[in-house]
Design a protein around this motif. Structure first.
Motif, PDB file in Angstrom:
ATOM      1  N   PHE A  51     -27.516  -2.223   2.002  1.00 58.61           N
ATOM      2  CA  PHE A  51     -27.975  -2.264   1.479  1.00 58.61           C
ATOM      3  C   PHE A  51     -29.958  -1.414   2.107  1.00 58.61           C
ATOM      4  O   PHE A  51     -30.254  -0.356   1.475  1.00 58.61           O
ATOM      5  CB  PHE A  51     -28.845  -4.013   1.218  1.00 58.61           C
ATOM      6  N   THR A  55     -27.277   2.130   1.113  1.00 55.28           N
ATOM      7  CA  THR A  55     -27.722   2.407  -0.673  1.00 55.28           C
ATOM      8  C   THR A  55     -28.471   3.080  -0.828  1.00 55.28           C
ATOM      9  O   THR A  55     -29.502   3.097  -0.071  1.00 55.28           O
ATOM     10  CB  THR A  55     -27.658   0.970  -0.506  1.00 55.28           C
ATOM     11  N   TRP A  58     -31.999   2.023  -5.018  1.00 59.05           N
ATOM     12  CA  TRP A  58     -32.527   0.992  -5.723  1.00 59.05           C
ATOM     13  C   TRP A  58     -32.757   0.623  -6.833  1.00 59.05           C
ATOM     14  O   TRP A  58     -33.684   1.531  -7.385  1.00 59.05           O
ATOM     15  CB  TRP A  58     -33.252   0.274  -4.667  1.00 59.05           C
ATOM     16  N   THR A  62     -30.989  -4.597  -7.279  1.00 55.73           N
ATOM     17  CA  THR A  62     -31.353  -4.395  -5.534  1.00 55.73           C
ATOM     18  C   THR A  62     -31.883  -5.093  -5.026  1.00 55.73           C
ATOM     19  O   THR A  62     -31.760  -5.447  -3.224  1.00 55.73           O
ATOM     20  CB  THR A  62     -30.619  -3.555  -5.368  1.00 55.73           C
ATOM     21  N   TYR A 300     -23.411 -10.309  -5.077  1.00 60.11           N
ATOM     22  CA  TYR A 300     -24.503  -8.939  -4.531  1.00 60.11           C
ATOM     23  C   TYR A 300     -22.612  -7.873  -5.408  1.00 60.11           C
ATOM     24  O   TYR A 300     -22.968  -6.613  -5.405  1.00 60.11           O
ATOM     25  CB  TYR A 300     -24.320  -8.369  -3.139  1.00 60.11           C
ATOM     26  N   SER A 304     -24.260  -5.149  -7.926  1.00 62.33           N
ATOM     27  CA  SER A 304     -24.900  -4.139  -7.302  1.00 62.33           C
ATOM     28  C   SER A 304     -23.778  -3.357  -7.935  1.00 62.33           C
ATOM     29  O   SER A 304     -22.501  -3.721  -6.454  1.00 62.33           O
ATOM     30  CB  SER A 304     -25.524  -4.483  -6.145  1.00 62.33           C
ATOM     31  N   ASN A 306     -24.622  -0.033  -6.917  1.00 63.10           N
ATOM     32  CA  ASN A 306     -24.497   0.509  -5.564  1.00 63.10           C
ATOM     33  C   ASN A 306     -24.093  -0.302  -4.307  1.00 63.10           C
ATOM     34  O   ASN A 306     -23.185   0.283  -3.343  1.00 63.10           O
ATOM     35  CB  ASN A 306     -26.252   0.623  -5.062  1.00 63.10           C
ATOM     36  N   PHE A 307     -23.590  -1.639  -3.454  1.00 60.87           N
ATOM     37  CA  PHE A 307     -23.064  -2.198  -2.944  1.00 60.87           C
ATOM     38  C   PHE A 307     -21.930  -2.037  -3.111  1.00 60.87           C
ATOM     39  O   PHE A 307     -21.218  -1.835  -2.029  1.00 60.87           O
ATOM     40  CB  PHE A 307     -23.911  -4.133  -3.168  1.00 60.87           C
TER      41      PHE A 307
END
Length: 333
Positions: A51, A55, A58, A62, A300, A304, A306-307
């Motif tokens: 994170f 990442t 956010w 997130t 996550y 997410s 992005n994760f």
């Protein structure tokens, strides 16, 4: 439990002081508790690193997931102390301040997890079901302030519990956060029901309603003939499954067994063998509660993008590095 660790008592037996004797817990509880919380610490430390370092952008979801990982990681300093506590026959050797720290971190961990899981449930419901409407929970600045407010509440309740539940001497043992503390029997009974209602029942009900509405929407309104619609459905179904499993597997046994334990202590204090069995089951439920820290990283991955991208890029970099090392090795040969 190992019969060598227990002095069998009749159901209504008690010691000379009118209270139940304190029996050591089986070593397996100690070992499993350490393993589960240590694995949870590794997984959540890795999640926090992804994170924070991997990442770049956010969004509101997130932010909630980051704070959930943080609430899971803060319990780690308590684990070695609990391990020694059980290994010493349920005798607290670390003094008043560390006992209060233990209570503060445990309460912040368990109930921080339920609060942030509930906020993630609400966020997922709003994002999917009301995707075309504006909402404050979709705004990153609002969610950041909301998370700050949650931590303030957790800090206040942690300080209150730490000071109204001090360690005490019971027989030959020093007790910390134990149902054997006779002078705190009424306090434990009241606090338990406050935590049971506001720390478990209410968050679980809100999460269940959100995910129930989300599941209904997935089956009736979502167009799964498109790749995007199918992706949203799969991600949401996985989040529903993991979140409800965390509540049911990790937090339900802990809250139910604690409620049974304080009820027996208050109304049936002479039923020592029954209390011992419930106490053992309660400490075993801590292991299940610790599994929560291991399951949260699945949220996550499902919740997410992005994760997931950051995790996949990390795997690709690792694979490329391994290929370079193999190439260099073969050239040197």
């Amino acid at each position: 439990m190992d019969p060598m660790l227990i002095n069998p008592l009749p159901l209504n037996a008690s010691n000379d002081t009118g209270s139940c004797p304190i029996e050591p817990q089986h070593v397996s509880i100690n070992i499993l508790l350490c393993l589960v919380f240590f694995l949870g610490f590794l997984l959540n430390s890795f999640s926090l690193w992804i994170f924070y370092c991997r990442t770049p952008s956010w969004h509101s979801g997130t932010t909630l997931q980051f704070h959930l990982a943080l609430s899971d990681a803060i319990v780690t300093p308590v684990t070695p102390m609990m391990a020694v506590y059980f290994a010493m026959g349920s005798d607290w050797r670390f003094g008043r301040v560390l006992c209060q720290l233990k209570i503060a971190l445990l309460s912040s961990h368990f109930y921080g997890s339920t609060i942030f899981l509930t906020l993630i449930s609400i966020h997922r419901f709003i994002v999917v079901v009301h995707f075309n409407k504006s909402s404050c929970i979709k705004q990153k600045d609002f969610v950041r302030k909301l998370c700050t407010g949650v931590w303030i509440v957790l800090l206040v309740q942690a300080v209150i519990y730490a000071f109204i539940l001090p360690p005490s001497k019971e027989g030959r043992n020093n007790q910390c956060l134990s149902i054997h503390q006779k002078d705190l029997k009424e306090v434990y009974f009241i606090i338990n029901f406050i935590l049971f209602i506001f720390g478990f029942v209410l968050p679980f009900t809100v999460s269940a309603v959100c995910y129930g509405q989300l599941a209904s929407m997935l089956t009736s309104r979502l167009n799964i003939s498109t790749a995007k619609g199918l992706k949203v459905k799969m991600k949401s179904q996985r989040m529903i499954g993991v979140c409800l499993m965390i509540f049911g597997l990790c937090f339900l046994p802990l809250n139910l067994l604690r409620t049974v334990g304080v009820t027996i202590t208050k109304y049936y204090p002479q039923k020592c063998q029954l209390l011992l069995q419930v106490e053992t089951a309660y400490y075993a439920s801590w292991i299940l509660a610790g599994v929560n820290s291991c399951l949260d990283p699945l949220l996550y991955c499902f919740g997410s993008g992005n994760f997931k991208v950051a995790f996949q890029s990390l795997r690709i970099c690792q694979k490329e590095r391994q290929n370079r090392n193999d190439s260099e090795t073969s050239m040197n040969q």
